[in-house]
Enzyme design. Structure first.
Site, PDB file in Angstrom:
ATOM      1  N   THR A 157      -2.589  51.941   2.681  1.00 18.00           N
ATOM      2  CA  THR A 157      -2.197  50.552   2.432  1.00 18.00           C
ATOM      3  C   THR A 157      -2.972  49.937   1.269  1.00 18.00           C
ATOM      4  OG1 THR A 157      -2.402  48.329   3.381  1.00 18.00           O
ATOM      5  CG2 THR A 157      -3.861  49.964   4.263  1.00 18.00           C
TER       6      THR A 157
ATOM      7  N   TYR B 127      -8.583  46.651   9.783  1.00 16.92           N
ATOM      8  CA  TYR B 127      -7.363  47.419   9.492  1.00 16.92           C
ATOM      9  C   TYR B 127      -7.531  48.197   8.189  1.00 16.92           C
ATOM     10  CZ  TYR B 127      -2.694  48.427   7.781  1.00 16.92           C
ATOM     11  OH  TYR B 127      -1.600  49.069   7.255  1.00 16.92           O
TER      12      TYR B 127
END
Ligand code: UDP
Length: 327
Positions: free
Chosen positions: A118, A142
């Site tokens: 990501t 995350y």
């Protein structure tokens, strides 16, 4: 016989689209998913094994039964805000899960590993667009869990003699162009599904921050269609990387839209006027995230984004909303 690909998280938003494209390209996708957020009815393109990424016995059984040459790893927890409240859970599922999976892949002779990373690994990048040389520095668990996974893969690839492809997705959005698969609107946290919901239901929509240093004061993101994201995996499968080496790509369009520009697009496509409320900044949001170095995927994989028009991305989500809500 068609080549088997094990897809963890194959019942999810990007994983299911990837399975659809795998089948269309002559591969046999085998979904491995615990259905915690994925939808079993999205598993239409090959068999499914219900299992958790941290369940070593179940993984062994799936790898033994299907003997995939390639594993595509989507299974993960993906909510940034939740990751700040439940860091242990995120490190466990995302980082430990990836480590456990690569170990199993090594034991079972998997040759290629494709990993969903990501843009959150870049944290608050000092400049835009964000190139692959931009220093990483996640600002939430995350992002850290994905960066740790990248590191595990990098360190284990040569030892395991597995070729690793890492895709750093920017803002995956849109829905299946055929409206057979798509995003969940229930409890959605992302911009486009929330806007579509507000337009359809007449509920208020909050803009988080109008005082950013951007042209209209709202955050700018690189919205990349889920179909294009999934298609990058097909390109990686067709042009595999050498055993033991790692390659990394930014998966974005290389252009950005502000929250207000996306809002305008949703109003255009749905024909509804949205009840907009201007709220303060959301914790952890950066003003602009646009993918740089997108030509690397074009040169090395022959991949580039096809759905670059924001109205088309929004239209696909709107079509999917209509399918999901037809009576
Ligand atoms: N956003 C917003 N209202 C919402 C949801 C998102 O203003 O209800 C903004 C958010 O602050 C960010 C952009 O839309 O600037 C994209 O957010 P999203 O959650 O879709 O993706 P992110 O970039 O955070 O991964």
């Amino acid at each position: 016989m068609s080549e088997t690909v094990l897809v963890t998280g194959g019942a999810g938003y990007i994983g299911s689209q990837c399975c659809k494209l795998l089948a269309a390209n002559g591969y046999r996708p085998v979904t491995y998913d615990n259905t915690s957020s994925g939808r079993p009815e999205f598993v239409r393109y090959g068999p499914m094994v219900e299992g958790d990424i941290l369940d070593g016995c179940r993984l062994d059984a799936a790898l033994q039964e299907y003997r995939p040459k390639t594993v595509v790893h989507f299974a993960a927890l993906i909510e940034v805000e939740e990751s700040t409240r439940e860091p242990t859970l995120y490190y466990d599922v995302n980082a430990c899960g990836t480590l456990a999976l690569i170990e199993k892949c090594k034991e079972h002779g998997v040759e290629q590993f494709i990993f969903s990373s990501t843009a959150a690994v870049y944290g608050e990048p000092p400049s835009s667009p964000v190139t692959l040389d931009t220093p990483t520095g996640p600002i939430n668990p995350y992002g850290w869990s994905k960066l740790m996974s990248e590191r595990f893969l990098e360190d284990c690839a040569s030892d395991a003699e597995i070729g690793v492809t890492i895709f750093r997705y920017f803002n995956a959005s849109g829905s299946d162009p055929d409206a057979e698969l798509g995003v969940n609107f229930d409890g959605a946290s992302h911009l486009i599904p929330r806007l579509i919901f507000a337009a359809a239901e007449g509920t208020p929509f909050s803009i988080f921050g109008t005082d950013y240093d951007t042209a209209d004061g709202t955050c700018v993101r690189d919205y990349i269609h889920v179909w294009d994201v999934a298609n990058a995996h097909i390109a990686a499968l067709k042009l595999q990387v050498e055993a033991g080496s790692v390659r990394r790509f930014n998966i974005g369009v290389g252009r950005g839209f502000s929250v207000k520009e996306v809002l305008d697009s949703v109003e255009r496509i749905t024909g509804s006027q949205i009840d907009v409320q201007q709220k303060g900044r959301r914790a952890g949001d950066v003003s602009e995230l646009i993918a740089g170095d997108v030509e690397k995927a074009a040169v090395e994989l022959g991949w580039k984004a096809e759905f670059t028009d924001i109205d088309e991305i929004v239209r696909h989500v709107w079509n999917w909303y209509c399918v999901e809500n037809q009576t």
